[in-house]
Design a protein around this motif. Structure first.
Motif, PDB file in Angstrom:
ATOM      1  N   VAL A 101       4.241   2.500  -7.543  1.00 45.70           N
ATOM      2  CA  VAL A 101       5.019   2.208  -8.751  1.00 45.70           C
ATOM      3  C   VAL A 101       4.101   1.704  -9.862  1.00 45.70           C
ATOM      4  O   VAL A 101       4.251   2.076 -11.035  1.00 45.70           O
ATOM      5  CB  VAL A 101       6.127   1.174  -8.462  1.00 45.70           C
ATOM      6  CG1 VAL A 101       6.829   0.753  -9.760  1.00 45.70           C
ATOM      7  CG2 VAL A 101       7.150   1.747  -7.492  1.00 45.70           C
ATOM      8  N   LEU A 102       3.125   0.871  -9.497  1.00 46.71           N
ATOM      9  CA  LEU A 102       2.176   0.352 -10.478  1.00 46.71           C
ATOM     10  C   LEU A 102       1.340   1.486 -11.083  1.00 46.71           C
ATOM     11  O   LEU A 102       1.151   1.553 -12.294  1.00 46.71           O
ATOM     12  CB  LEU A 102       1.255  -0.681  -9.826  1.00 46.71           C
ATOM     13  CG  LEU A 102       0.171  -1.315 -10.722  1.00 46.71           C
ATOM     14  CD1 LEU A 102       0.783  -1.940 -11.960  1.00 46.71           C
ATOM     15  CD2 LEU A 102      -0.629  -2.346  -9.940  1.00 46.71           C
ATOM     16  N   ASN A 129       0.977  10.320  -2.229  1.00 47.99           N
ATOM     17  CA  ASN A 129       0.180   9.286  -2.900  1.00 47.99           C
ATOM     18  C   ASN A 129       0.299   7.956  -2.174  1.00 47.99           C
ATOM     19  O   ASN A 129      -0.689   7.225  -2.019  1.00 47.99           O
ATOM     20  CB  ASN A 129       0.635   9.117  -4.360  1.00 47.99           C
ATOM     21  CG  ASN A 129       0.201  10.278  -5.229  1.00 47.99           C
ATOM     22  OD1 ASN A 129      -0.733  11.000  -4.887  1.00 47.99           O
ATOM     23  ND2 ASN A 129       0.876  10.464  -6.358  1.00 47.99           N
ATOM     24  N   MET A 130       1.509   7.623  -1.719  1.00 44.32           N
ATOM     25  CA  MET A 130       1.728   6.374  -1.003  1.00 44.32           C
ATOM     26  C   MET A 130       0.970   6.374   0.324  1.00 44.32           C
ATOM     27  O   MET A 130       0.303   5.404   0.681  1.00 44.32           O
ATOM     28  CB  MET A 130       3.223   6.141  -0.761  1.00 44.32           C
ATOM     29  CG  MET A 130       4.020   5.847  -2.029  1.00 44.32           C
ATOM     30  SD  MET A 130       5.718   5.282  -1.700  1.00 44.32           S
ATOM     31  CE  MET A 130       6.448   6.754  -1.016  1.00 44.32           C
ATOM     32  N   VAL A 150      -8.017  -2.740   5.484  1.00 42.04           N
ATOM     33  CA  VAL A 150      -7.186  -3.838   5.987  1.00 42.04           C
ATOM     34  C   VAL A 150      -5.918  -3.282   6.639  1.00 42.04           C
ATOM     35  O   VAL A 150      -5.510  -3.717   7.716  1.00 42.04           O
ATOM     36  CB  VAL A 150      -6.825  -4.827   4.858  1.00 42.04           C
ATOM     37  CG1 VAL A 150      -5.863  -5.895   5.368  1.00 42.04           C
ATOM     38  CG2 VAL A 150      -8.085  -5.482   4.300  1.00 42.04           C
ATOM     39  N   PHE A 151      -5.299  -2.306   5.991  1.00 43.81           N
ATOM     40  CA  PHE A 151      -4.090  -1.683   6.535  1.00 43.81           C
ATOM     41  C   PHE A 151      -4.400  -0.978   7.855  1.00 43.81           C
ATOM     42  O   PHE A 151      -3.662  -1.120   8.839  1.00 43.81           O
ATOM     43  CB  PHE A 151      -3.522  -0.685   5.523  1.00 43.81           C
ATOM     44  CG  PHE A 151      -2.290   0.038   6.002  1.00 43.81           C
ATOM     45  CD1 PHE A 151      -1.051  -0.554   5.899  1.00 43.81           C
ATOM     46  CD2 PHE A 151      -2.381   1.291   6.571  1.00 43.81           C
ATOM     47  CE1 PHE A 151       0.092   0.096   6.342  1.00 43.81           C
ATOM     48  CE2 PHE A 151      -1.249   1.956   7.024  1.00 43.81           C
ATOM     49  CZ  PHE A 151      -0.011   1.358   6.901  1.00 43.81           C
ATOM     50  N   ILE A 152      -5.499  -0.240   7.889  1.00 43.44           N
ATOM     51  CA  ILE A 152      -5.895   0.470   9.108  1.00 43.44           C
ATOM     52  C   ILE A 152      -6.155  -0.518  10.243  1.00 43.44           C
ATOM     53  O   ILE A 152      -5.725  -0.311  11.381  1.00 43.44           O
ATOM     54  CB  ILE A 152      -7.155   1.327   8.843  1.00 43.44           C
ATOM     55  CG1 ILE A 152      -6.836   2.442   7.852  1.00 43.44           C
ATOM     56  CG2 ILE A 152      -7.690   1.924  10.147  1.00 43.44           C
ATOM     57  CD1 ILE A 152      -8.051   3.184   7.343  1.00 43.44           C
ATOM     58  N   PHE A 183       0.803  -1.214   0.000  1.00 41.24           N
ATOM     59  CA  PHE A 183       0.000   0.000   0.000  1.00 41.24           C
ATOM     60  C   PHE A 183       0.840   1.269   0.000  1.00 41.24           C
ATOM     61  O   PHE A 183       0.334   2.354   0.252  1.00 41.24           O
ATOM     62  CB  PHE A 183      -0.944  -0.003   1.199  1.00 41.24           C
ATOM     63  CG  PHE A 183      -1.944  -1.118   1.152  1.00 41.24           C
ATOM     64  CD1 PHE A 183      -2.715  -1.333   0.023  1.00 41.24           C
ATOM     65  CD2 PHE A 183      -2.092  -1.971   2.224  1.00 41.24           C
ATOM     66  CE1 PHE A 183      -3.630  -2.368  -0.037  1.00 41.24           C
ATOM     67  CE2 PHE A 183      -3.007  -3.023   2.186  1.00 41.24           C
ATOM     68  CZ  PHE A 183      -3.777  -3.215   1.048  1.00 41.24           C
ATOM     69  N   SER A 184       2.109   1.124  -0.300  1.00 43.72           N
ATOM     70  CA  SER A 184       2.977   2.297  -0.416  1.00 43.72           C
ATOM     71  C   SER A 184       3.765   2.200  -1.718  1.00 43.72           C
ATOM     72  O   SER A 184       3.309   2.638  -2.762  1.00 43.72           O
ATOM     73  CB  SER A 184       3.912   2.398   0.798  1.00 43.72           C
ATOM     74  OG  SER A 184       4.667   1.217   0.960  1.00 43.72           O
TER      75      SER A 184
END
Length: 310
Positions: free
Chosen positions: A140-141, A154-155, A164-166, A134-135
């Protein structure tokens, strides 16, 4: 018989998902909404609880550090190996060789073998992937797709808008402070556990049905997908060795940790890659890679199930 039961129930749910697609019992829109429900509510609750009730020590910090190194190396290998594929596929090889589909593949398979209460063992491997994915990975994608420059904002924005990250970050905080453990040990613990259980009970069957629904591949792209899979299998196989060596030192004879490491690093690339790719041809290529790689994951799962049953 126990090993057969573990494998069979997974295959049955995958077959139901495939049946739903073939008979149009579920639409692509419908499964998309199910995925949104899983990744926005059910999976975050399961991950939060697993990490909030886990025991933290230096070994877990080391696993996190090792996994970050593994992710950077595998990502870099994808760029170096790019020339084995023609355009427009080669630019997507780094996104195939790195990261793992934990939530939609590794988690349900691990839970079916060891139970939801042991989910923290595999979630700890996934923390590094979530931070990386998520960074750097998604940034990059997105840059490759749009041509825009990668920025820290942006990252950060990508990570902070992902449930999910939170949930993982809140889970780690609660785990380190012991808040949820104290809650579970109190009279209110029964209420907390009951609410958590009723939310997460549907996790395994829903995920497997959706994964089965998405299982498809295009014969025209099998050769290119097979090359990408070969690079990923070789890369992950080599990088798995030092991780297993560390586990053998820190957790000697611990089948839960061995199983978590092997199953996690045998998972397919992130299913979320496709949502960031706008062009149809690369999208179908990634879909073919993921579908074929599910077979690799299920074979590894079957071997682990049989080994545990002996």
């Amino acid at each position: 018989m126990e090993a057969l039961s573990s494998v069979l129930k997974i295959l049955v749910m995958l077959a139901i998902g495939l049946f739903c697609r073939k008979t149009k019992l579920l639409s692509r829109t419908g499964t998309g909404e199910i995925k949104k429900f899983i990744t926005s509510i059910v999976l975050p609750v399961a991950i939060f609880n697993a990490l909030a009730t886990a025991d933290y020590n230096m070994s877990m910090v080391m696993i996190f550090a090792i996994m970050l190194v593994v992710l950077f190396i595998s990502f870099g290998i994808g760029f170096l190996a790019g020339p084995i594929l023609p355009e427009p596929y080669k630019r997507y090889l780094p996104f195939v060789t790195s990261v793992y589909e934990g939530g939609m593949m590794a988690y349900p398979l691990y839970m079916s073998l060891f139970g939801e209460d042991k989910l923290a063992n595999i979630a700890i491997f996934d923390i590094a992937t979530m931070l990386f994915c998520f960074s750097i990975f998604i940034s990059v994608l997105q840059s490759a797709e749009s041509g825009k420059k990668i920025t820290f904002s942006n990252m950060a924005n990508c990570a902070l808008h992902n449930p999910v990250f939170i949930a993982a970050m809140l889970g780690i905080f609660c785990g380190l402070t012991g808040i949820i453990k104290m809650l579970v040990a109190s009279d209110a613990g029964i209420v907390y556990t009951s609410v958590k259980d009723i939310i997460t009970t549907v996790l395994n069957p829903l995920i497997l049905v959706v994964v089965g629904y998405d299982f498809e591949f295009d014969g025209k792209r099998i050769l290119f997908a097979a090359k990408a899979i070969a690079v990923r299998v070789l890369t992950q196989g080599i990088l798995l060795m030092p991780l297993l060596l560390f586990i053998s030192y820190q957790y000697p004879g611990n089948a839960l940790m061995y199983g978590a490491a092997i199953l996690y690093m045998s998972a397919p690339p992130s299913f979320g890659i496709q949502s960031y790719i706008e062009n149809e041809e690369p999208n179908k290529f990634i879909s073919t890679v993921n579908s074929l790689y599910m077979i690799v994951t299920l074979l590894v799962y079957a071997i682990i199930a049989v080994t545990l049953a002996q």
